[in-house]
Design an enzyme around this catalytic site. Structure first.
Site, mmCIF file in Angstrom:
data_model
loop_
_atom_site.group_PDB
_atom_site.id
_atom_site.type_symbol
_atom_site.label_atom_id
_atom_site.label_comp_id
_atom_site.label_asym_id
_atom_site.label_seq_id
_atom_site.Cartn_x
_atom_site.Cartn_y
_atom_site.Cartn_z
ATOM 1 N N ASN A 166 0.813 -1.237 0.000
ATOM 2 C CA ASN A 166 0.000 0.000 0.000
ATOM 3 C C ASN A 166 0.842 1.281 0.000
ATOM 4 O O ASN A 166 0.408 2.309 -0.526
ATOM 5 C CB ASN A 166 -1.017 -0.001 1.157
ATOM 6 C CG ASN A 166 -0.399 -0.131 2.522
ATOM 7 O OD1 ASN A 166 0.760 -0.521 2.655
ATOM 8 N ND2 ASN A 166 -1.163 0.191 3.542
ATOM 9 N N GLU A 213 4.455 -3.800 12.576
ATOM 10 C CA GLU A 213 3.476 -2.731 12.339
ATOM 11 C C GLU A 213 2.297 -3.410 11.665
ATOM 12 O O GLU A 213 2.358 -3.763 10.493
ATOM 13 C CB GLU A 213 4.139 -1.658 11.462
ATOM 14 C CG GLU A 213 3.549 -0.295 11.673
ATOM 15 C CD GLU A 213 2.461 -0.012 10.671
ATOM 16 O OE1 GLU A 213 1.295 -0.334 10.984
ATOM 17 O OE2 GLU A 213 2.775 0.499 9.599
ATOM 18 N N CYS A 222 -3.319 1.218 7.007
ATOM 19 C CA CYS A 222 -3.716 0.692 8.320
ATOM 20 C C CYS A 222 -4.069 1.829 9.267
ATOM 21 O O CYS A 222 -4.702 1.592 10.285
ATOM 22 C CB CYS A 222 -2.674 -0.250 8.890
ATOM 23 S SG CYS A 222 -1.038 0.378 8.802
ATOM 24 N N GLU A 232 8.436 3.073 14.476
ATOM 25 C CA GLU A 232 9.249 3.423 13.309
ATOM 26 C C GLU A 232 9.222 4.929 13.148
ATOM 27 O O GLU A 232 8.161 5.550 13.281
ATOM 28 C CB GLU A 232 8.677 2.751 12.058
ATOM 29 C CG GLU A 232 8.745 1.234 12.148
ATOM 30 C CD GLU A 232 8.452 0.537 10.831
ATOM 31 O OE1 GLU A 232 9.293 -0.232 10.361
ATOM 32 O OE2 GLU A 232 7.370 0.775 10.270
HETATM 33 C C1 SIN Z 1 0.252 2.158 6.787
HETATM 34 O O1 SIN Z 1 -0.918 2.340 6.603
HETATM 35 O O2 SIN Z 1 0.718 1.024 6.807
HETATM 36 C C2 SIN Z 1 1.210 3.288 7.024
HETATM 37 C C3 SIN Z 1 0.612 4.590 6.804
HETATM 38 C C4 SIN Z 1 1.505 5.761 7.070
HETATM 39 O O3 SIN Z 1 2.707 5.641 7.344
HETATM 40 O O4 SIN Z 1 0.981 6.847 7.018
#
Ligand code: SIN
Length: 493
Positions: free
Chosen positions: A162, A261, A295, A469
């Site tokens: 993604n 994550e 996510c 992270e």
């Molecule tokens: C994710 O949705 O896995 C990360 C989204 C983000 O870093 O903004």
């Protein structure tokens, strides 16, 4: 050059091999796999399909490079990251176009991701020389305590489709800064961006063996033996909770350091005192950034009953104006989902919500055209037991529920196994502080629909993961703490 010609020319310049010990190679068994454009279903490229033997060659290269790399001056590692940052900035249009072609998001959003991803290179280039320890006298005065940091060692990084660049740089940059060597397994649906970026890291001067990259359609077959091999010391994974917990179980054999994550189910809470313009603007960002395939996407809109009708009507009007199309078209605001399975999942969640009593205020269906498109959708009156309120939607569907007081909102927000991010809209500072103490979450957005920032610790609690992270915390995931007790008779007490 026509758009089609520019795309073909970019694909010609994009590496399609495995990258092991500083060299591009075919997969050991000569196999390749196809990468598709989710907006059309057309084949973009064929990429080397790494085998378990390639995996072992990558680990041997990472292991052989580890000692020399760990002793490289941190300033040197910092400067490599800084050069990579400059190169990504120069080639940002290539990276953005490639990302849109293989992942589908609109070009403007891909440009945003390239800039976001690049900030991890800049941030960790600045953190590399600041790795520090401490020196202290023990309380009884008898010994001196030295605390120092050293790199964890060869690390395996598994990244999702993604955010094909940002999820890679968020792991690679701190590992480079800390002095770890690594193996990246990019998602098989979107390997091209990672492969192009790998070439830039090599151009920036990263020594052979430090970064090895293995695209593959056999993730378990390639990564399983690596995780069981004592030369590997760390696993960092971004993806679903189901896969993450299996990887954690496998990692326990070698007691690997893990960073996870994982999934989210973000509540977006709108209180009765919220600034409604800001809440709707934030909702669009939290819901439709990345087409909802994040996510951190708002999964459950929890809206105070006194403002729910107004919020839903305004969100519906705003989402209705989103033009759906291929991400390369100038006026596209919403691209395709990643594949047919993603469309089928979103359709199932919408159908089950409607069967449970939800009302469709907008959209509700997949688009009948090539590619994997789903309409921007708003559902109101969503019951809390509906599957759409329990599972990650990963699509452009806003599911609205109501609550009547703060206590009920907190209980609803905390009612899932996940705890990645919450968004709240309110003007009441005391309420913000109460929520920060009571919401079970790793991140809290207050009057904003985006929390992502390379300088901040990104990560979740509960089933949303382990570790952070980005921020000062991000480099610690790649460092071990070593304590040295020094007893010297000449020091005296
Ligand atoms: C994710 O949705 O896995 C990360 C989204 C983000 O870093 O903004």
């Amino acid at each position: 050059m026509t758009d089609a010609k520019a795309e073909a020319e970019l694909l010609r310049r994009t590496p399609t091999g495995v990258f092991i010990d500083g060299a591009w190679r075919d997969a050991g068994n000569g196999a390749t796999f196809e990468v598709q454009d989710p907006a059309t279903g057309a084949t973009l490229a064929r990429v080397a399909n790494a085998s378990p033997r390639d995996g072992m060659a990558a680990l041997s290269a990472a292991h052989a490079a580890q000692e020399g790399w760990a002793h490289t001056p941190s300033r040197q590692r910092s400067e490599i990251l800084r050069r990579a940052f400059e190169l990504v900035r120069e080639r940002s249009e290539d990276l953005a176009l490639l990302m849109t072609m293989e992942m589908g998001k609109p070009l403007a959003e891909s440009r945003g991701e390239v800039a976001y991803a690049n900030e991890f290179l800049r941030w960790f280039s600045e953190e590399a020389p600041r790795i520090s320890g401490r020196y202290a006298a023990s309380p009884d005065g008898a010994t001196r305590l030295l605390v120092t940091k050293r790199p964890v060692g060869p690390s395996l990084m598994i990244t999702p489709w993604n955010f094909p660049l940002a999820m890679a740089t968020r792991k690679i940059a701190p590992a480079v800064a800390a002095g770890c060597t690594m193996i990246l397994k990019p998602a098989e649906l979107t390997p091209l961006t990672a492969l192009y970026f790998t070439q830039l890291m090599a151009e920036a001067g990263l020594p052979a063996g430090v970064l090895n990259v293995l695209p593959t359609t056999d993730p378990g077959g390639v990564t399983g033996p690596l995780i069981s091999d004592p030369r590997l010391r760390k696993l960092s994974f971004t993806g679903s909770t189901a896969v993450g917990s299996r990887l954690m179980a496998a990692s326990s054999q070698q007691v690997l350091r893990v960073s996870m994550e994982l999934g989210g189910n973000a509540p977006f809470i709108v209180f009765e005192d919220a600034d409604m313009d800001a809440a709707v603007a934030g909702a669009l960002m939290a819901k439709l950034r990345n087409g909802g395939e994040a996510c951190v996407a708002a999964n459950r809109f929890l809206v105070h009953e006194s403002v729910a009708a107004e919020f839903s009507a305004r969100l519906t009007e705003a989402m209705a104006s989103y033009r759906v199309g291929r991400g390369t078209e100038a006026d596209t605001k919403l691209g395709p989902l990643i594949n047919a399975a993603a469309v089928a999942k979103v359709r199932r969640l919408v159908d089950e919500a409607v069967a449970a009593g939800a009302v469709v205020a907008l959209g509700g269906a997949a688009l009948d055209r090539p590619g994997f498109f789903f309409e921007p959708t708003v559902l109101t009156n969503v019951p809390s037991h509906a599957s759409i309120a329990q599972e990650e939607i990963f699509g452009p569907v806003a599911a609205v529920q109501t609550f009547s007081d703060e206590r009920e909102a907190i209980a609803a927000a905390n009612s899932t196994p996940f705890g990645l991010v919450c968004f709240v809209y309110t003007r009441d500072l005391s309420r913000v502080l109460r929520l920060a103490e009571r919401l079970e979450t790793g991140m809290l957005g207050v009057n904003t629909g985006v929390v992502s920032n390379a300088a901040a610790p990104f990560g979740g609690v509960k089933s949303s993961g382990l570790g952070r992270e980005g921020g000062f915390e991000g480099i610690d995931e790649y460092l071990e703490t070593v304590y040295v007790a020094v007893s010297d008779p000449f020091l005296g007490a």
